[in-house]
Every structure is written in structure tokens, then in C-alpha cells.
Scaffold this motif. Structure first.
Motif: not given
Length: 266
Positions: A1-18
Motif C-alpha cells: 500500500m502507498p503512503d496512507i496520506s497519499e492513499y486517502k487523498q486519492r480516495i478523496i479525489a476519486d469520489f469528489d470527481s464522481r
């Protein structure tokens, strides 16, 4: 798993864009969880990763004004959509909270039910989350969540396999909870009892392959393709789409979605 903070930011970006998150399938899937939870009027409910509020709104209608639903999500974009829907139907018994589901802090023994539709796999420490949920529940309270089999989502299985051919590893988010036995063990370790698991098929046909590529490569669990140089990405994409299109029938491309609906009691 990547750095947790990076992972969380990717989740936020993913769902914010939906902006087109909702569809008939999501409603069927979420409402099935609410149905199995067997909520009662007057109960207090916590909806983890509420998204656009499908579970929260359905739950709020059941528990009524005597009850309350708190929906938490890490994505402000999702919560904005949820609040618009709540306002549109005039519900007064839902509170939305922007929070990371890995780090919730509610009083012990404060909820009658905790629900989580298809999002538990996104958490970085599922055993710790379940222990917290156990504390948050009143004695006799229920936890109800849905997840997918480790072999589910044909389009993602093929995506991971194709990237592996190019030396890129994409973790399978469904692996940790991907069998009934794993679900039972996790819940028992957290203290839950009376565990019931309903295995159901929520598979569907895709009309075209392009959406499968976009969904996987843009997600927090599939972005690793962009570690490759542009020419390799184009090659991977072409091969992946060709493999999917080879599976197409007159109904489309079948995407298995074997799901577990899990209900347990404190």
C-alpha cells in the motif's frame, strides 16, 4: 500500500470527481443492506462512508423523527450531493459529518445500528475499525456491512492481471474480506456474535469496455498504471480493452459481483 496520506487523498479525489455516482444498481445494492439490517423506528444509526446518502436516507425514513442517522464520509463532494438529496425530501433526522472512517470517535454504547455499504474494504485497518464499531454500539446493537468476494469484479480482476504482466502490482481491495470465513473471523475477533452472511449475485453487463478502463485507472485502487511510461500505458490499455471485448456477448460484457451482506450483533 502507498503512503496512507497519499492513499486517502486519492480516495478523496476519486469520489469528489464522481458526479454521476448514482444508478439503479447502487440503489438496489444499498437498499438490500438496509433491508437485512431490519432497522426499527426510534433507533440511532451510524452510516459509515455514506457517499451520496442512499443508505442514510433509506434508514432515516425507517427510524423516523424519533430516531436519528449520522452519515460520515471522507469526500466533501459526496456529502454535498447527499445533503442536496436530504434537503429535497425534507428529512430532519440526518446529520452528515465529513470524517475519515479510519479515525472516528463516538461515545461508547451510542448507536443501535452501524451500517457500511461496500466501503469497508477502503479502510486501512479493518480489524481496528470493527473494534471501534463494537464499542460504539449499544448492547444488542447490530453491525451490517456489504463487501465483495475476492474473485468478484471481472473487469478489475483482468485489469490487475494485465498490469501484473507489465510488472505493476495493483492490490485487490476485496482480498481482506473476500470470503465468508474471513468476514466471520474478523467479526468474532472484534467481539461480535450471531453472525449471518447472505451471499448474493449483483453482477451486471457492461455495454462497452472503455468505461471499465476509466473506472479502474482513475480509482484509488488502480492508479498504479500511471507508473508506466505513456507508450506502455497505451499498450496496456489496448490489450486490456481487447481482452474485455473478447468476452462480450449479445448482452454485453459480464461483470461478476458476488457480494456478501453481513449482519452481526454485539
Amino acid at each position: 500500500m502507498p503512503d496512507i496520506s497519499e492513499y486517502k487523498q486519492r480516495i478523496i479525489a476519486d469520489f469528489d470527481s464522481r458526479t454521476n455516482y448514482e444508478n439503479e444498481w447502487r440503489y438496489r445494492f444499498a437498499n438490500r443492506l438496509v433491508e437485512l439490517a431490519k432497522l426499527q423506528k426510534g433507533q440511532k444509526v451510524l452510516d459509515i462512508a455514506t457517499g451520496t446518502g442512499i443508505v442514510a436516507i433509506a434508514s432515516a425514513k425507517i427510524v423516523g423523527n424519533e430516531g436519528k442517522v449520522i452519515g460520515v464520509d471522507i469526500s466533501s463532494g459526496m456529502l454535498k450531493q447527499a445533503q442536496s438529496k436530504i434537503d429535497a425530501v425534507g428529512l430532519q433526522n440526518i446529520e452528515l459529518v465529513e470524517a475519515d472512517a479510519d479515525y472516528l470517535n463516538f461515545p461508547d454504547n451510542s448507536f443501535d445500528a452501524i451500517l457500511c455499504s461496500s466501503a469497508l474494504a477502503y479502510l486501512t485497518d479493518i480489524p481496528a475499525a470493527l473494534r471501534s464499531w463494537y464499542r460504539f454500539l449499544r448492547s444488542g446493537g447490530i453491525v451490517a456491512f456489504s463487501c465483495f468476494a475476492e474473485t468478484a469484479m471481472t473487469i478489475s480482476v483482468l485489469y490487475r492481471a494485465k498490469l501484473q504482466d507489465y510488472g505493476v502490482t495493483v492490490p485487490n481491495p476485496n482480498e481482506i474480506l473476500g470470503t465468508p470465513e474471513k468476514c466471520v473471523e474478523m467479526l468474532q475477533n472484534a467481539g461480535f456474535k450471531d453472525i449471518q452472511i447472505h451471499t448474493e449475485q449483483f453482477g451486471f453487463y457492461l455495454s462497452e469496455a472503455q468505461s471499465a478502463w476509466q473506472g479502474n485507472s482513475n480509482s484509488a485502487c488502480g492508479y498504479q498504471v500511471f507508473e508506466l511510461p505513456p507508450e506502455k500505458i497505451a499498450q496496456v490499455k489496448a490489450e486490456y480493452l481487447a481482452e474485455l471485448e473478447a468476452l462480450a456477448t449479445d448482452k454485453g460484457i459480464w461483470n461478476d459481483a458476488t457480494a456478501f451482506f453481513v449482519v452481526a450483533r454485539k
